[in-house]
Design a protein around this motif. Structure first.
Motif, PDB file in Angstrom:
ATOM      1  N   GLY A 101      -6.665   2.754   0.344  1.00 41.00           N
ATOM      2  CA  GLY A 101      -5.417   3.281  -0.256  1.00 41.00           C
ATOM      3  C   GLY A 101      -3.995   2.947   0.385  1.00 41.00           C
ATOM      4  N   ILE A 102      -4.263   3.566   1.455  1.00 39.94           N
ATOM      5  CA  ILE A 102      -3.097   4.688   1.878  1.00 39.94           C
ATOM      6  C   ILE A 102      -2.499   3.847   2.370  1.00 39.94           C
ATOM      7  CG2 ILE A 102      -2.251   5.531   4.242  1.00 39.94           C
ATOM      8  CD1 ILE A 102      -4.104   7.888   3.352  1.00 39.94           C
ATOM      9  N   ALA A 103      -3.245   1.894   3.227  1.00 43.88           N
ATOM     10  CA  ALA A 103      -2.847   0.613   3.908  1.00 43.88           C
ATOM     11  C   ALA A 103      -2.062   0.492   3.031  1.00 43.88           C
ATOM     12  CB  ALA A 103      -4.095   0.347   4.225  1.00 43.88           C
ATOM     13  N   GLY A 122       5.568  -0.879   0.763  1.00 44.65           N
ATOM     14  CA  GLY A 122       6.950  -0.097   0.798  1.00 44.65           C
ATOM     15  C   GLY A 122       7.073   1.074   0.605  1.00 44.65           C
ATOM     16  N   CYS A 123       6.493   1.439   0.266  1.00 44.36           N
ATOM     17  CA  CYS A 123       6.338   3.136  -0.778  1.00 44.36           C
ATOM     18  C   CYS A 123       6.492   3.954   0.182  1.00 44.36           C
ATOM     19  CB  CYS A 123       5.219   3.162  -2.014  1.00 44.36           C
ATOM     20  SG  CYS A 123       4.922   1.710  -2.988  1.00 44.36           S
ATOM     21  N   ALA A 124       6.739   5.472  -0.431  1.00 44.29           N
ATOM     22  CA  ALA A 124       6.758   6.964   0.458  1.00 44.29           C
ATOM     23  C   ALA A 124       5.236   7.081   0.330  1.00 44.29           C
ATOM     24  CB  ALA A 124       7.565   6.978  -0.119  1.00 44.29           C
ATOM     25  N   VAL A 125       4.776   7.360   1.078  1.00 41.05           N
ATOM     26  CA  VAL A 125       2.550   8.168   0.457  1.00 41.05           C
ATOM     27  C   VAL A 125       2.737   9.314   1.337  1.00 41.05           C
ATOM     28  CG1 VAL A 125       0.148   7.183   1.611  1.00 41.05           C
ATOM     29  CG2 VAL A 125       2.711   5.111   1.346  1.00 41.05           C
ATOM     30  N   LEU A 126       2.078   9.790  -0.016  1.00 36.65           N
ATOM     31  CA  LEU A 126       1.263  11.354   0.313  1.00 36.65           C
ATOM     32  C   LEU A 126       0.116  11.367   0.174  1.00 36.65           C
ATOM     33  CD1 LEU A 126       1.996  14.612   0.536  1.00 36.65           C
ATOM     34  CD2 LEU A 126       1.604  13.858  -2.238  1.00 36.65           C
ATOM     35  N   ALA A 127      -0.394  11.526   1.667  1.00 34.58           N
ATOM     36  CA  ALA A 127      -1.730  10.924   1.613  1.00 34.58           C
ATOM     37  C   ALA A 127      -2.574  12.662   1.197  1.00 34.58           C
ATOM     38  CB  ALA A 127      -2.408  11.101   3.228  1.00 34.58           C
ATOM     39  N   PRO A 164       4.465   8.033  10.911  1.00 39.23           N
ATOM     40  CA  PRO A 164       5.868   7.750  10.288  1.00 39.23           C
ATOM     41  C   PRO A 164       5.632   7.348   9.025  1.00 39.23           C
ATOM     42  CG  PRO A 164       5.533   7.030  12.624  1.00 39.23           C
ATOM     43  CD  PRO A 164       3.715   7.590  12.682  1.00 39.23           C
ATOM     44  N   THR A 165       4.458   7.014   8.253  1.00 43.21           N
ATOM     45  CA  THR A 165       4.943   5.706   7.226  1.00 43.21           C
ATOM     46  C   THR A 165       3.854   6.621   6.629  1.00 43.21           C
ATOM     47  OG1 THR A 165       2.508   4.847   7.802  1.00 43.21           O
ATOM     48  CG2 THR A 165       4.792   3.510   8.662  1.00 43.21           C
ATOM     49  N   ARG A 166       3.410   8.251   6.684  1.00 38.55           N
ATOM     50  CA  ARG A 166       3.321   8.949   5.630  1.00 38.55           C
ATOM     51  C   ARG A 166       3.488  10.336   5.962  1.00 38.55           C
ATOM     52  NH1 ARG A 166      -1.679   7.511   8.988  1.00 38.55           N
ATOM     53  NH2 ARG A 166      -1.813   5.350   8.267  1.00 38.55           N
ATOM     54  N   THR A 167       3.151  11.134   4.790  1.00 39.22           N
ATOM     55  CA  THR A 167       2.937  12.712   4.606  1.00 39.22           C
ATOM     56  C   THR A 167       1.561  13.318   4.219  1.00 39.22           C
ATOM     57  OG1 THR A 167       5.434  12.019   4.110  1.00 39.22           O
ATOM     58  CG2 THR A 167       3.949  15.225   3.666  1.00 39.22           C
ATOM     59  N   ARG A 192      11.863   8.424   2.930  1.00 43.61           N
ATOM     60  CA  ARG A 192      11.936   7.205   3.012  1.00 43.61           C
ATOM     61  C   ARG A 192      13.356   6.188   3.127  1.00 43.61           C
ATOM     62  NH1 ARG A 192      10.868   2.560   4.852  1.00 43.61           N
ATOM     63  NH2 ARG A 192       9.476   0.670   3.450  1.00 43.61           N
ATOM     64  N   VAL A 193      14.317   6.306   2.697  1.00 47.16           N
ATOM     65  CA  VAL A 193      15.366   5.833   2.071  1.00 47.16           C
ATOM     66  C   VAL A 193      15.745   6.299   3.488  1.00 47.16           C
ATOM     67  CG1 VAL A 193      17.691   4.634   1.539  1.00 47.16           C
ATOM     68  CG2 VAL A 193      15.167   5.251   0.064  1.00 47.16           C
ATOM     69  N   ALA A 194      16.005   7.285   4.493  1.00 55.36           N
ATOM     70  CA  ALA A 194      16.218   7.785   4.939  1.00 55.36           C
ATOM     71  C   ALA A 194      15.611   7.566   6.370  1.00 55.36           C
ATOM     72  CB  ALA A 194      16.503   9.698   5.424  1.00 55.36           C
TER      73      ALA A 194
END
Length: 234
Positions: A184-186, A192-197, A208-211, A231-233
């Motif tokens: 699901g994280i992949a 291109g979403c912000a991902v919270l795991a 870097p692509t997830r929290t 995510r935008v920054a």
């Protein structure tokens, strides 16, 4: 834990959280163990023993992928549709009496609801499973639900989350995906979403692509808003 980049409280630098896209199994409800227990029981009835080493691959997998894997590792000569039916039937039987929400899920859903932030449920599970679980979660929290058998390509492809964002008229980068599994994280990252795991049965490494957090109990609406700002920054 990977900490999201934050800005001054109340400042979104012109960017705002547009939607929250929740996974279901293992994220909002504690069903991943039910899935593995069901798959183990079904495979045992067919003469094959599943072990813990199989769990990581099966976790979060859409049904078609899970069935293909089970038949591959077992070598069983069973029609995929029959194995799929057995697993779904076993899960529905387990879910009939309700399912427990994961810690913090009920509060977070209510907080997002109260703020008027649109939500969707996006899962690799098939519609029959979604309909069995929704009464426990509360269907009223979601504008709609996306099941794994309703798209040509489901997780780990980005299609489920891109579809949900489009239906909510939201930009993917302004959406937070909440997930528990590598599959699901992949999907969320590819969209291109912000991902919270929020790991359930399998550890999730920071990236870097997830929290990564250990529980939804540590997450509130402002935390989700900070994720889209970060995510935008980047």
């Amino acid at each position: 834990m990977t900490t999201p980049l934050t800005t001054t409280t109340g400042s979104s630098l012109g960017f705002e959280l547009e939607a929250v896209l929740f996974d279901m199994d293992g994220t909002l409800v504690d069903t991943e163990r039910n899935w593995f227990a069901t798959e183990t029981a079904v495979m045992a009835d067919l003469g094959f023993t599943l072990t813990a080493r199989h769990a990581e691959y099966l976790l979060g997998s859409p049904m078609e992928r899970a069935v293909a894997y089970l038949l591959s590792v077992s070598g069983l000569d069973v029609p995929p549709a029959e194995l799929e039916h057995r697993i779904n039937a076993g899960m529905v039987a387990q879910l009939r009496d309700g399912v427990e929400l994961r810690p913090g899920a009920k509060r977070l859903l209510a907080e997002v609801d109260d703020a008027g932030v649109p939500c969707a449920l996006v899962t690799a599970s098939q519609r029959v499973i979604v309909d069995a679980v929704l009464p426990s979660i509360g269907a009223h929290h979601f504008r709609f639900t996306v099941a794994g058998d309703e798209l040509a390509r489901t997780k780990p492809h980005p299609d489920p989350y891109l579809t949900a964002a489009r239906r909510l008229d939201a930009q993917p980068w302004a959406c937070v995906v909440v997930e528990d599994s590598p599959t699901g994280i992949a999907s969320g990252e590819a969209a291109g979403c912000a991902v919270l795991a929020v790991p359930s049965m399998t550890p999730i490494p920071p990236a870097p692509t997830r929290t990564v957090v250990q529980s939804l109990e540590s997450v509130d609406l402002e935390f989700l808003r900070d994720l889209t700002r970060a995510r935008v920054a980047r």
